[in-house]
Design an enzyme around this catalytic site. Structure first.
Site, short mmCIF file in Angstrom:
data_model
loop_
_atom_site.label_atom_id
_atom_site.label_comp_id
_atom_site.label_asym_id
_atom_site.label_seq_id
_atom_site.Cartn_x
_atom_site.Cartn_y
_atom_site.Cartn_z
N SER A 85 16.82 -6.94 -26.05
CA SER A 85 16.30 -6.76 -24.69
C SER A 85 16.45 -7.95 -23.76
O SER A 85 16.18 -7.84 -22.57
CB SER A 85 14.83 -6.34 -24.75
OG SER A 85 14.73 -4.99 -25.08
N PHE A 149 15.63 10.30 -32.68
CA PHE A 149 16.44 9.09 -32.51
C PHE A 149 16.06 8.05 -33.56
O PHE A 149 16.92 7.40 -34.16
CB PHE A 149 16.23 8.53 -31.10
CG PHE A 149 17.20 7.44 -30.73
CD1 PHE A 149 18.43 7.75 -30.19
CD2 PHE A 149 16.88 6.11 -30.93
CE1 PHE A 149 19.34 6.75 -29.85
CE2 PHE A 149 17.77 5.10 -30.60
CZ PHE A 149 19.00 5.43 -30.06
N TYR A 191 6.66 0.03 -21.26
CA TYR A 191 8.00 -0.45 -21.54
C TYR A 191 8.90 0.71 -21.95
O TYR A 191 8.58 1.46 -22.85
CB TYR A 191 7.95 -1.48 -22.66
CG TYR A 191 9.21 -2.29 -22.81
CD1 TYR A 191 9.42 -3.43 -22.06
CD2 TYR A 191 10.20 -1.90 -23.71
CE1 TYR A 191 10.57 -4.19 -22.21
CE2 TYR A 191 11.35 -2.65 -23.86
CZ TYR A 191 11.53 -3.78 -23.11
OH TYR A 191 12.68 -4.53 -23.26
#
Length: 377
Positions: A85, A149, A191
Site C-alpha cells: 500500500s 477473493f 480503508y
C-alpha cells in the site's frame, strides 16, 4: 489493504494503510534502538529484515535474519521488495499533480471520469468524489475483504493455484460492486483498496496513459528511483532481492510458503509497486520537502481525517500522519502484500526518514522499528 498485516484470512494482503505524521525529531545518529528493534523482530519469528535511514548524518542501513530460509543467505540493504500500500502515496501524488495542472478537480465525481463504473447494490459514482477515494471516505467496499477473493488469492489452496492469474482493474472493481457500500459517501472512514484501483483508473481516463506510465514519468524518473518499478503482470522481483514468505492461512501457525513469485495485478494501483528502502526514503523526503507538489496540493495531501480505533493515526490523501510513542510526528504509509510487510516515513521537514521491510507477513510489526528510529538512541 489496511491494518497491520499478517496475511491472515480476510484482509491480509492488506497493502496496509496506517500510521505516520509531522514534526522534527532529533537525528538518531547511533541507531542503536533501531538495530535492536530489527534483531527483536527476527527473534520473534520474522525471517529477515532490511532497513535504511536517511538523516543529516547521511544514509545508514541495517539487516538481520535471512533472505532465503533454504540457503541461509542474509538479507541485503539493497533488496528490492513489494511495497504494497505504499503504492497509494505514489498514486495520490500523481492525481494531485494533475489537479495542480488544472486537468481535474479532487471534487470531481468518480462518474465524471469513469461513467457507470461505480454502480449496483447501492453504489453510485455520481455521489463519490476523487477526494473521497484518496482519503478513504467513499464508503466503497474493499475488494480484498471479499470471502471468495480471500480464498482464491490469500489462502493456501487458492493461492497456489491462482498466484499467476491476471486480473484487470475492472475485474477488481466489479468484485467490489457486488457488495453494498459500507456507508454513504463522506459520512465515515474505512480503508478500501478499491478506492485506489479506481484512482488508478481515473489517472488513465484523465491522461490517456496508464497510472504506471504516469508514476514512472512524474515520480520515478525525476527522482532517479532506480530501484523502483511498477511491475504490471511481471511475476518476479528485480535483483538483488530476498524470498518472501507467508503462512497462507487464517492462523500464524503451520509451515511458511515461499510466495515471492506472484502476479501483482491482484493489487493493481492499490499496491503493486516494487522498490528498495533507499528509494522509499528518497521519495518521502522529496514529497514532504515540496519537490513533487506545489504548496497547495501538499497541504491538501496532509489534510487528514481520523482513523477510527487508532488515536495515534490520521489519514490524508494517500499519506498517513502518525504520532509515535515519544510524541514525534512522521508522515508516510505502511504496506503489506503476500510475504512482505513494510513501513516508510519521514518527518515533516523531510530531514529524517526510514523505510523497513519484513520478508514474512504473519508476525512482527514494522512500526516498532519506525518507533525505535525516531524515538530511540
Amino acid at each position: 489493504m489496511f491494518v497491520r498485516t499478517a496475511l491472515v484470512a480476510a484482509t491480509a494482503v492488506a497493502l496496509s494503510a496506517a500510521l505516520l505524521a509531522p514534526a522534527a525529531a532529533a537525528p538518531a545518529a547511533g541507531h542503536r534502538a533501531t538495530r535492536e528493534a530489527v534483531r527483536t523482530a527476527v527473534a520473534a519469528g520474522v525471517p529477515g529484515v532490511t532497513a535504511t535511514a536517511r538523516d543529516p548524518h547521511g544514509t545508514w542501513s541495517t539487516t538481520a535474519g535471512v533472505g532465503d530460509t533454504r540457503t541461509g543467505a542474509p538479507r541485503s540493504a539493497f533488496d528490492h521488495y513489494r511495497v504494497g500500500s505504499i503504492t497509494k502515496t505514489f498514486v495520490a501524488t500523481v492525481l494531485l499533480q494533475l489537479e495542480a495542472e488544472g486537468r481535474l478537480s479532487l471534487d470531481d465525481t468518480v462518474d465524471r471520469w469513469l461513467p457507470g463504473v461505480v454502480r449496483g447494490h447501492g453504489n453510485d459514482g455520481r455521489r463519490v468524489t476523487v477526494r473521497q477515494l484518496l482519503d478513504h471516505t467513499s464508503g466503497i467496499y474493499n475488494y480484498t475483504s471479499d470471502d471468495g477473493f480471500v480464498r482464491t488469492y490469500f489462502l493456501k489452496d487458492g493461492f497456489l493455484r491462482h498466484r499467476y492469474d491476471t486480473l484487470t482493474p475492472a475485474d477488481l472493481v466489479a468484485l467490489a460492486m457486488r457488495h453494498a457500500p459500507d456507508f454513504a459517501p463522506g459520512t465515515d472512514w474505512s480503508y478500501s483498496n478499491t478506492n485506489y484501483v479506481l484512482a488508478g483508473m481515473v489517472i488513465n481516463a484523465v491522461t490517456g496513459h496508464s497510472y504506471a506510465e504516469e508514476i514512472t514519468r512524474r515520480v520515478i524518473e525525476p527522482l532517479r528511483l532506480t530501484g523502483t518499478v511498477v511491475p504490471g503482470t511481471r511475476t518476479t522481483l528485480p535483483s538483488p532481492s530476498s524470498r518472501a514468505y507467508s503462512k497462507l492461512a487464517e492462523t500464524a501457525t503451520g509451515p511458511a510458503y515461499d510466495v515471492t513469485a506472484l502476479n501483482p495485478s491482484l493489487a493493481s494501483s492499490a499496491g503493486e509497486i516494487i522498490s528498495t528502502s533507499a528509494d522509499l526514503t528518497r521519495f518521502y523526503q522529496a514529497l514532504l520537502r515540496g519537490r513533487l507538489l506545489p504548496a497547495h496540493q501538499l497541504k491538501e495531501m496532509k489534510t487528514t481525517v481520523p482513523v477510527p480505533g487508532d488515536p495515534h493515526s490520521a489519514y490524508g490523501l494517500g499519506l498517513i500522519d502518525r504520532t509515535l510513542s515519544c510524541g514525534v510526528h512522521v508522515w508516510g504509509h505502511d504496506g503489506g502484500i503476500h510475504g512482505s510487510s513494510s513501513t516508510a516515513a519521514t518527518t515533516a521537514d523531510g530531514r529524517h526518514a526510514l523505510a523497513v521491510n519484513f520478508n514474512g507477513d504473519w508476525t512482527g510489526d514494522p512500526g516498532t522499528v519506525l518507533d525505535a528510529e525516531f524515538c530511540g538512541d
